[in-house]
Design a protein around this motif. Structure first.
Motif, short mmCIF file in Angstrom:
data_model
loop_
_atom_site.label_atom_id
_atom_site.label_comp_id
_atom_site.label_asym_id
_atom_site.label_seq_id
_atom_site.Cartn_x
_atom_site.Cartn_y
_atom_site.Cartn_z
N PRO A 183 62.54 14.97 106.84
CA PRO A 183 63.28 13.70 106.86
C PRO A 183 63.56 13.19 108.28
O PRO A 183 63.55 11.99 108.52
N ALA A 184 63.80 14.11 109.22
CA ALA A 184 64.05 13.69 110.60
C ALA A 184 62.81 13.03 111.20
O ALA A 184 62.91 12.06 111.95
N THR A 185 61.63 13.55 110.87
CA THR A 185 60.39 12.95 111.36
C THR A 185 60.21 11.55 110.80
O THR A 185 59.84 10.62 111.54
N ILE A 186 60.48 11.39 109.52
CA ILE A 186 60.39 10.05 108.91
C ILE A 186 61.36 9.10 109.59
O ILE A 186 61.01 7.97 109.95
N ARG A 187 62.57 9.57 109.79
CA ARG A 187 63.62 8.74 110.39
C ARG A 187 63.25 8.33 111.83
O ARG A 187 63.40 7.17 112.21
N MET A 188 62.76 9.27 112.63
CA MET A 188 62.39 8.94 114.01
C MET A 188 61.16 8.04 114.06
O MET A 188 61.07 7.15 114.92
N THR A 189 60.22 8.23 113.15
CA THR A 189 59.03 7.38 113.12
C THR A 189 59.41 5.93 112.85
O THR A 189 58.95 5.01 113.54
N ILE A 190 60.25 5.73 111.86
CA ILE A 190 60.69 4.36 111.52
C ILE A 190 61.50 3.78 112.68
O ILE A 190 61.31 2.61 113.06
N VAL A 248 65.88 18.82 117.06
CA VAL A 248 67.30 19.19 117.19
C VAL A 248 67.98 19.40 115.85
O VAL A 248 69.18 19.61 115.81
N VAL A 249 67.22 19.33 114.76
CA VAL A 249 67.82 19.58 113.44
C VAL A 249 67.29 20.90 112.89
O VAL A 249 66.31 21.45 113.38
N HIS A 250 67.95 21.40 111.89
CA HIS A 250 67.54 22.65 111.25
C HIS A 250 66.12 22.47 110.69
O HIS A 250 65.76 21.39 110.23
N PRO A 251 65.31 23.52 110.71
CA PRO A 251 63.93 23.39 110.20
C PRO A 251 63.83 22.86 108.78
O PRO A 251 62.84 22.21 108.44
N ASP A 252 64.84 23.08 107.95
CA ASP A 252 64.80 22.55 106.58
C ASP A 252 64.84 21.03 106.54
O ASP A 252 64.44 20.43 105.53
N TYR A 253 65.33 20.38 107.60
CA TYR A 253 65.50 18.93 107.61
C TYR A 253 64.54 18.24 108.56
O TYR A 253 64.71 17.06 108.87
N ARG A 254 63.52 18.92 109.03
CA ARG A 254 62.59 18.32 109.99
C ARG A 254 61.71 17.25 109.36
O ARG A 254 61.34 16.28 110.02
#
Length: 146
Positions: A126-133, A118-124
């Motif tokens: 950091p979003a993956t790191i955030r969701m993993t944690i 749900v975030v812009h491809p440029d921020y995927r």
């Protein structure tokens, strides 16, 4: 078990023969039906098919998904600089959850704003790191409750 002196397989084959014979008799003048016929209908005059008919076929599947303009620079999410375990734990506020149902709902609500899809491809990244944690924190909290 034989049906009227024939096996079930032979009975099915006998039922299929007339259909196959009709298809063979149709030859090159056989009429196409279905999606292939629709796609080829615009080519009868040698041109391109009219794609306007297909433009809205899947419009209802895109409801609620973000659309990112190609030319506009992406707006960085507010959480971009909050990637440590402690900061994500504060954002989740797991201490207020009393049951595994509360924790699972917290995971869903967190994912609505932070999931890489749900975030812009440029921020995927950091979003993956955030969701993993976040998923690890929630899973740990669920195992402590259960």
């Amino acid at each position: 078990m034989p049906v009227f002196g024939k096996s079930l397989f032979e009975t099915v084959l006998d039922g299929l023969e007339p259909e196959e014979q009709e298809e063979e008799d149709a030859g090159p003048a056989r009429r196409m039906t279905g999606l292939g016929a629709t796609l080829l209908a615009g080519l009868s005059d040698g041109g391109e098919p009219d794609r306007g008919d297909f433009a809205d076929l899947y419009s209802d599947y895109g409801e609620g998904l973000p659309v990112f303009p190609v030319d506009a620079p992406p707006q960085p999410p507010a959480w971009l600089d909050r990637l440590s375990k402690e900061e994500i734990s504060q954002d989740l506020d797991l201490s207020s959850c009393k049951s595994d149902i509360d924790l699972r709902e917290r995971r869903r609500s967190f994912a609505r704003n932070n999931h890489p899809d749900v975030v812009h491809p440029d921020y995927r990244g950091p979003a993956t790191i955030r969701m993993t944690i976040a998923n690890r924190l929630i899973d740990d909290a669920i195992s402590l409750i259960g």
